[in-house]
Design a protein around this motif. Structure first.
Motif, PDB file in Angstrom:
ATOM      1  N   GLU A  43       0.832  -1.188   0.132  1.00  0.00           N
ATOM      2  CA  GLU A  43       0.110   0.058   0.100  1.00  0.00           C
ATOM      3  C   GLU A  43       0.833   1.310  -0.010  1.00  0.00           C
ATOM      4  N   GLY A  44       0.246   2.480  -0.319  1.00  0.00           N
ATOM      5  CA  GLY A  44       0.806   3.675  -0.220  1.00  0.00           C
ATOM      6  C   GLY A  44       1.874   4.083  -1.207  1.00  0.00           C
ATOM      7  N   LEU A  45       1.631   3.423  -2.380  1.00  0.00           N
ATOM      8  CA  LEU A  45       2.587   3.945  -3.468  1.00  0.00           C
ATOM      9  C   LEU A  45       2.119   4.572  -4.707  1.00  0.00           C
ATOM     10  N   SER A  46       0.806   4.691  -4.686  1.00  0.00           N
ATOM     11  CA  SER A  46       0.101   5.445  -5.714  1.00  0.00           C
ATOM     12  C   SER A  46       0.725   6.786  -5.808  1.00  0.00           C
ATOM     13  N   GLY A  47       1.499   7.123  -7.032  1.00  0.00           N
ATOM     14  CA  GLY A  47       2.008   8.580  -7.219  1.00  0.00           C
ATOM     15  C   GLY A  47       3.423   8.530  -6.563  1.00  0.00           C
ATOM     16  N   ALA A  48       4.161   7.372  -5.990  1.00  0.00           N
ATOM     17  CA  ALA A  48       5.435   7.175  -5.359  1.00  0.00           C
ATOM     18  C   ALA A  48       6.343   7.492  -6.503  1.00  0.00           C
ATOM     19  N   ALA A  49       7.619   7.921  -6.189  1.00  0.00           N
ATOM     20  CA  ALA A  49       8.671   7.983  -7.199  1.00  0.00           C
ATOM     21  C   ALA A  49       8.975   6.660  -7.785  1.00  0.00           C
ATOM     22  N   GLN A  50       9.361   6.639  -9.017  1.00  0.00           N
ATOM     23  CA  GLN A  50       9.627   5.285  -9.573  1.00  0.00           C
ATOM     24  C   GLN A  50      10.728   4.366  -8.807  1.00  0.00           C
ATOM     25  N   ASP A  51      11.882   5.017  -8.267  1.00  0.00           N
ATOM     26  CA  ASP A  51      12.792   4.202  -7.344  1.00  0.00           C
ATOM     27  C   ASP A  51      12.307   3.403  -6.323  1.00  0.00           C
ATOM     28  N   GLU A  52      11.406   4.301  -5.349  1.00  0.00           N
ATOM     29  CA  GLU A  52      10.489   3.810  -4.388  1.00  0.00           C
ATOM     30  C   GLU A  52       9.785   2.730  -4.956  1.00  0.00           C
ATOM     31  N   ILE A  53       9.186   2.834  -5.715  1.00  0.00           N
ATOM     32  CA  ILE A  53       8.211   1.513  -6.332  1.00  0.00           C
ATOM     33  C   ILE A  53       8.896   0.331  -6.507  1.00  0.00           C
ATOM     34  N   LEU A  54       9.973   0.618  -7.322  1.00  0.00           N
ATOM     35  CA  LEU A  54      10.629  -0.237  -7.845  1.00  0.00           C
ATOM     36  C   LEU A  54      11.627  -1.158  -6.720  1.00  0.00           C
ATOM     37  N   THR A  55      11.996  -0.315  -5.654  1.00  0.00           N
ATOM     38  CA  THR A  55      12.757  -1.011  -4.461  1.00  0.00           C
ATOM     39  C   THR A  55      11.509  -1.852  -3.583  1.00  0.00           C
ATOM     40  N   ALA A  56      10.456  -1.348  -3.317  1.00  0.00           N
ATOM     41  CA  ALA A  56       9.378  -1.923  -2.838  1.00  0.00           C
ATOM     42  C   ALA A  56       9.055  -3.108  -3.333  1.00  0.00           C
ATOM     43  N   TYR A  57       9.264  -3.359  -4.636  1.00  0.00           N
ATOM     44  CA  TYR A  57       8.785  -4.711  -5.396  1.00  0.00           C
ATOM     45  C   TYR A  57      10.043  -5.405  -5.821  1.00  0.00           C
ATOM     46  N   ARG A  58      11.172  -4.877  -5.309  1.00  0.00           N
ATOM     47  CA  ARG A  58      12.486  -5.402  -6.068  1.00  0.00           C
ATOM     48  C   ARG A  58      12.597  -7.041  -6.020  1.00  0.00           C
ATOM     49  N   ASP A  59      12.120  -7.748  -5.183  1.00  0.00           N
ATOM     50  CA  ASP A  59      12.187  -9.246  -5.176  1.00  0.00           C
ATOM     51  C   ASP A  59      11.385  -9.812  -6.322  1.00  0.00           C
ATOM     52  N   GLN A  60      10.054  -9.104  -6.292  1.00  0.00           N
ATOM     53  CA  GLN A  60       9.138  -9.880  -7.530  1.00  0.00           C
ATOM     54  C   GLN A  60       9.650  -9.416  -8.977  1.00  0.00           C
ATOM     55  N   VAL A  61      10.203  -8.168  -8.890  1.00  0.00           N
ATOM     56  CA  VAL A  61      10.644  -7.497 -10.154  1.00  0.00           C
ATOM     57  C   VAL A  61      11.877  -8.486 -10.570  1.00  0.00           C
ATOM     58  N   ALA A  62      12.705  -8.784  -9.772  1.00  0.00           N
ATOM     59  CA  ALA A  62      13.888  -9.496 -10.216  1.00  0.00           C
ATOM     60  C   ALA A  62      13.575 -10.925 -10.514  1.00  0.00           C
ATOM     61  N   ALA A  63      12.486 -11.613  -9.815  1.00  0.00           N
ATOM     62  CA  ALA A  63      12.028 -12.869 -10.441  1.00  0.00           C
ATOM     63  C   ALA A  63      11.497 -12.980 -11.696  1.00  0.00           C
ATOM     64  N   VAL A  64      10.920 -11.777 -12.041  1.00  0.00           N
ATOM     65  CA  VAL A  64      10.239 -11.827 -13.604  1.00  0.00           C
ATOM     66  C   VAL A  64      11.473 -11.661 -14.397  1.00  0.00           C
ATOM     67  N   ILE A  65      12.346 -10.817 -14.012  1.00  0.00           N
ATOM     68  CA  ILE A  65      13.391 -10.426 -15.010  1.00  0.00           C
ATOM     69  C   ILE A  65      14.244 -11.686 -15.207  1.00  0.00           C
ATOM     70  N   ALA A  66      14.388 -12.396 -14.123  1.00  0.00           N
ATOM     71  CA  ALA A  66      15.237 -13.502 -14.323  1.00  0.00           C
ATOM     72  C   ALA A  66      14.754 -14.866 -14.804  1.00  0.00           C
ATOM     73  N   GLU A  67      13.196 -14.908 -14.865  1.00  0.00           N
ATOM     74  CA  GLU A  67      12.570 -15.850 -15.789  1.00  0.00           C
ATOM     75  C   GLU A  67      12.589 -15.721 -17.010  1.00  0.00           C
ATOM     76  N   GLU A  68      12.120 -14.423 -17.406  1.00  0.00           N
ATOM     77  CA  GLU A  68      11.776 -14.057 -18.611  1.00  0.00           C
ATOM     78  C   GLU A  68      12.722 -13.096 -19.647  1.00  0.00           C
ATOM     79  N   GLY A  69      13.749 -12.876 -19.002  1.00  0.00           N
ATOM     80  CA  GLY A  69      14.680 -12.077 -19.687  1.00  0.00           C
ATOM     81  C   GLY A  69      14.673 -10.622 -20.035  1.00  0.00           C
ATOM     82  N   TYR A  70      13.789  -9.843 -19.244  1.00  0.00           N
ATOM     83  CA  TYR A  70      13.705  -8.572 -19.510  1.00  0.00           C
ATOM     84  C   TYR A  70      14.755  -7.823 -19.188  1.00  0.00           C
ATOM     85  N   THR A  71      15.241  -6.746 -19.855  1.00  0.00           N
ATOM     86  CA  THR A  71      16.163  -5.923 -19.590  1.00  0.00           C
ATOM     87  C   THR A  71      15.927  -4.519 -19.094  1.00  0.00           C
TER      88      THR A  71
END
Ligand code: FE2
Length: 193
Positions: A43-71
């Motif tokens: 919660e609380g990320l609507s309108g937050a800065a990009q870095d804050e959002i990507l940090t909050a979801y870093r584990d989930q984002v890293a898993a998707v990148i590792a699985e699917e090769g997004y750069t």
């Protein structure tokens, strides 16, 4: 809650399915090669800065990148404000991908906050997926689709890309989007269930 409506794609579209059952939605989308997964929302990320959002979801984002090769990953967001040009900016943003198109890259979006509808036009049917916070939708490259954020756009989404320029819209010229209920209509339908 995520909400799926399926229509025929003919001159007078018929509604074939309406559901907010997440298992039924995932199964129906899987049949057309589209993947819908869910992450726990923070919660609380609507309108937050990009870095804050990507940090909050870093584990989930890293898993998707590792699985699917997004750069490349970024955050797209749009929120109503009181400036006089907001209605025009909202209308311009909405119009950009409101007609049917494809991309040469996957379109992968995680909804951090707010909502929007992806319309996937596959096998003579239009699957309108109203995405809400916690939804991670993966639309494979070259899938014909469009996106409606409604007349009052308000969303925050993480986007995943394989490269910087795969996400140009190749518009098909098919006016199908004008025949299918828009975001505002579907959101109102859902509200009445
Ligand atoms: Fe798109």
């Amino acid at each position: 809650m995520t909400y799926l409506t399926v229509y025929t794609d003919d001159a007078t579209p018929e509604t074939l399915l309406r559901t907010s059952d997440s298992a039924e939605i995932a199964t129906t989308l899987k049949e057309i090669g589209v993947r819908l997964r869910h992450w726990d929302t923070i919660e609380g990320l609507s309108g937050a800065a990009q870095d804050e959002i990507l940090t909050a979801y870093r584990d989930q984002v890293a898993a998707v990148i590792a699985e699917e090769g997004y750069t490349f990953v970024d955050v797209a967001q749009l929120h109503p404000d009181d400036t006089p040009d907001w209605p025009d900016r909202a209308a311009d943003a909405r119009a950009k991908f409101l007609a049917e198109h494809t991309h040469d890259d996957d379109e992968v979006r995680f909804f951090v906050a707010g909502s929007g509808i992806f319309y996937l036009h596959v096998n003579g049917r239009v699957h309108a997926v109203l995405c809400e916070p916690g939804d991670l939708l993966s639309v494979p490259k070259l899938t014909t689709h469009w996106f409606d954020m409604g007349t009052h756009p308000d969303f925050t989404a993480i986007r995943f890309f394989h490269d910087d320029d795969g996400w140009v819209g190749n518009f098909t010229g098919d006016p199908i989007a004008t025949r299918i209920p828009d975001y505002d209509t579907i959101a109102a339908d859902r509200g009445q269930e």
